[in-house]
Design an enzyme around this catalytic site. Structure first.
Site, PDB file in Angstrom:
ATOM      1  CE  LYS A 240      -3.829  -2.227   2.644  1.00 53.16           C
ATOM      2  NZ  LYS A 240      -4.966  -1.228   1.325  1.00 53.16           N
ATOM      3  NE  ARG A 314     -10.490  -9.722  -2.355  1.00 45.81           N
ATOM      4  CZ  ARG A 314     -11.102  -8.411  -3.509  1.00 45.81           C
ATOM      5  NH1 ARG A 314     -11.568  -8.905  -4.670  1.00 45.81           N
ATOM      6  NH2 ARG A 314     -11.275  -7.206  -2.287  1.00 45.81           N
TER       7      ARG A 314
HETATM    8  N1  BES Z   1      -8.406  -3.752   4.140  1.00 43.01           N
HETATM    9  C1  BES Z   1      -8.295  -2.999   2.905  1.00 43.01           C
HETATM   10  C2  BES Z   1      -9.614  -2.543   2.611  1.00 43.01           C
HETATM   11  C3  BES Z   1      -9.731  -1.451   3.108  1.00 43.01           C
HETATM   12  C4  BES Z   1      -9.448   0.535   2.658  1.00 43.01           C
HETATM   13  C5  BES Z   1      -9.690  -0.972   4.641  1.00 43.01           C
HETATM   14  C6  BES Z   1      -9.689   1.418   3.175  1.00 43.01           C
HETATM   15  C7  BES Z   1     -10.086  -0.388   5.490  1.00 43.01           C
HETATM   16  C8  BES Z   1     -10.074   1.340   4.774  1.00 43.01           C
HETATM   17  C9  BES Z   1      -8.185  -4.087   1.671  1.00 43.01           C
HETATM   18  O1  BES Z   1      -7.377  -5.553   1.687  1.00 43.01           O
HETATM   19  C10 BES Z   1      -7.254  -3.906   0.496  1.00 43.01           C
HETATM   20  O2  BES Z   1      -6.609  -3.375   0.170  1.00 43.01           O
HETATM   21  N2  BES Z   1      -8.739  -4.145  -0.816  1.00 43.01           N
HETATM   22  C11 BES Z   1      -8.737  -3.963  -1.820  1.00 43.01           C
HETATM   23  C12 BES Z   1      -8.790  -4.842  -2.865  1.00 43.01           C
HETATM   24  C13 BES Z   1      -8.196  -4.376  -4.754  1.00 43.01           C
HETATM   25  C14 BES Z   1      -6.844  -5.211  -4.416  1.00 43.01           C
HETATM   26  C15 BES Z   1      -9.139  -5.557  -5.539  1.00 43.01           C
HETATM   27  C16 BES Z   1      -8.865  -2.333  -2.612  1.00 43.01           C
HETATM   28  O3  BES Z   1     -10.539  -1.634  -1.786  1.00 43.01           O
HETATM   29  O4  BES Z   1      -8.274  -1.261  -2.553  1.00 43.01           O
HETATM   30 ZN    ZN Z   2      -5.790  -5.236   1.813  1.00 42.54          ZN
END
Ligand code: BES
Ligand code: ZN
Ligand code: ZN
Length: 466
Positions: A240, A314
């Site tokens: 990230k 997921r």
């Molecule tokens: N933990 C994150 C989602 C999240 C974002 C939680 C902001 C709290 C605040 C999750 O694991 C994630 O990174 N999701 C990605 C999925 C994508 C790579 C398909 C997302 O939402 O960008």
């Molecule tokens: Zn994630």
């Protein structure tokens, strides 16, 4: 905070509620919702909390008003307060909301502040009809919420998968439930390969935590509540960026909601059997972390191509869900997960996403959201979204083949749906509501919010009667 019931006010500081059309108007205060006026009357301090229009205000208005009123009393350094519910809100539900505002509004994250906000408050709630039994129940649910908040707020170096397991064990000592923990060797032996893959790069190994509550009611249905427990989500190899990573200790907020709910399960006293399941891992970046392009076989034998190591929630949910179905055969499943950033884009930080394969369950949860104030909004799960999760080299891919950012919350839910095997299932995407990056808003503090505990208590505490 010590909260007691009293028939008559004894404190010199009183919190009262005023509607806009109050018969006795207070000078220079029109009773607008959320507004506060403080008046001094001889030895008394009166804190008036505005409720707005008498015909329009709801339990949510009362909850917010009492939280703001309590915070004003605290800032005035009052240690003993009487709270007088308005006569126009005589129903028990209105008094519930006032108590929630007081208990939830009293919390702030102060573990690492040298000077703690004053909290040793003694609050008496003035009511002739409200019962101690009801007060105990609401207080317990609020303690559960504040407990979930504290779990989310604590450092990710402390809140590891084993730390969550330790908390689950402690809960099983005080509440009528049992606990089973699978460690990494057992996870591997059982074929929970997706949970193992997500946790593989961390020095703090994954766990699967299972709490079990058996209702005293014979032949009761069983509901599984499954909370995403990623103790820190770095994104893994798909690291990230700065700006997205800072709050990722909140990625176990689904797990915190399940633990918060179980911490007050004796008082909630559900008439259904409940299985609480927490797949917990640290999604680290390391030479041993799982890689984009890898293919893993899930517990239910479906193969998954990893397109993005940041779509890890997921994966752990998929294994936890198929394992729970295999071992416990629940009649319904509710998962709570900080799953996607997309849900923030769609709904902001006050309402959570609801995805469900069963209209009756969706409607019940929606109603529980409206009643508890932890609101939900439903999204569709049409076959096009499932199609977008199909892989060319495996059964499924973990991030969709749609354009970047398109329907990411729905495709995430569609992936999870592939593991529910027809069981009535609801997925709550709480990525927006679990963590408040902005300023405190009455009963909703800055940082961890404890979202989900009161919603679950509302839904599961009245499961058979609704
Ligand atoms: N933990 C994150 C989602 C999240 C974002 C939680 C902001 C709290 C605040 C999750 O694991 C994630 O990174 N999701 C990605 C999925 C994508 C790579 C398909 C997302 O939402 O960008
Ligand atoms: Zn994630
Ligand atoms: Zn995540």
């Amino acid at each position: 905070m010590i909260l007691t019931l009293a028939k008559k006010s004894k404190s010199s500081t009183c919190i009262e509620f005023i509607t806009k059309d109050s018969i006795n108007p207070i000078q220079d205060f029109d009773g607008e919702a959320g507004q506060i006026a403080v008046r001094y009357l001889e030895a008394q301090t009166l804190i008036y909390c505005g409720l707005g229009d008498v015909a329009k205000y709801t339990t949510a208005t009362l909850r917010r008003a009492s939280a703001v009123g309590l915070q004003r009393a605290k800032s005035l350094k009052r240690t003993s307060i009487s709270v007088i519910p308005p006569v126009c809100a005589a129903q028990q539900e209105s008094v519930d909301a006032i108590i929630e505002g007081l208990m939830l509004g009293d919390y702030s994250f102060s573990t690492y502040k040298p000077i703690k906000p004053q909290s040793a408050l003694s609050v008496e709630l003035i009511s002739k009809s409200y019962t101690q039994k009801r007060l105990d129940r609401i207080m317990s649910i609020c303690y559960g919420t504040n407990y979930a908040r504290a779990l989310v707020n604590e450092n990710a170096h402390i809140v590891t998968p084993e730390y969550l397991a330790h908390h689950a064990r402690a809960i099983s000592q005080s509440q009528k439930c049992s606990v089973t923990i699978l460690d990494e060797t057992q996870l591997q032996a059982q074929g929970l390969n997706l949970i193992c893959a997500v946790g593989s790069g961390s020095a703090t190994p994954p766990r699967l935590i299972i709490l079990k509550y058996t209702s005293p009611k014979p032949n009761a249905p069983t509901v599984a509540i499954i909370g995403k427990g990623i103790t820190f989500d770095s994104g893994g190899q798909n690291l990230k960026p700065t700006g997205s990573i800072e709050t990722m200790r909140c990625d176990m907020a689904g797990a915190a909601a399940v633990l918060g709910f179980f911490s007050s399960i004796n008082e909630i006293n559900p008439s259904v059997n409940i299985i609480g399941v927490i797949p917990s891992a640290h999604n680290a970046i390391d030479s041993l972390s799982y890689f984009p392009g890898d293919i893993y076989t899930a517990y239910n034998k479906k193969t998954v191509e990893i397109n993005n190591t940041d779509a890890e929630g997921r994966l752990v949910l998929a294994d936890a869900i198929s394992y729970t179905i295999d071992k416990h055969k629940p009649d319904a499943i509710i998962d709570l997960a900080t799953l996607t950033g997309g849900i923030l884009v769609a709904l902001g930080d006050t309402i959570a996403g609801l995805f469900c394969n069963n209209d009756a369950l969706a409607n019940k949860l929606f109603t529980a959201g409206e009643t508890s104030g932890e609101r939900l909004w439903r999204f569709p799960l049409y076959p096009e979204y499932t199609e977008a999760m199909k892989s060319d080299c495996a059964d499924l891919r973990n991030s969709s083949k749609l354009k970047k950012g398109w329907a990411s919350s729905i495709t995430g839910a569609a992936f999870i749906q592939e593991f529910v095997a027809g069981t009535p299932w609801a997925h709550l995407d709480i990525a927006g509501t679990a963590f408040n990056e902005g300023e405190a808003k009455g009963e909703i503090p800055k940082y961890g919010t404890g979202f989900g505990v009161r919603l679950l208590a509302q839904h599961l505490g009245n499961y058979l009667s609704e």
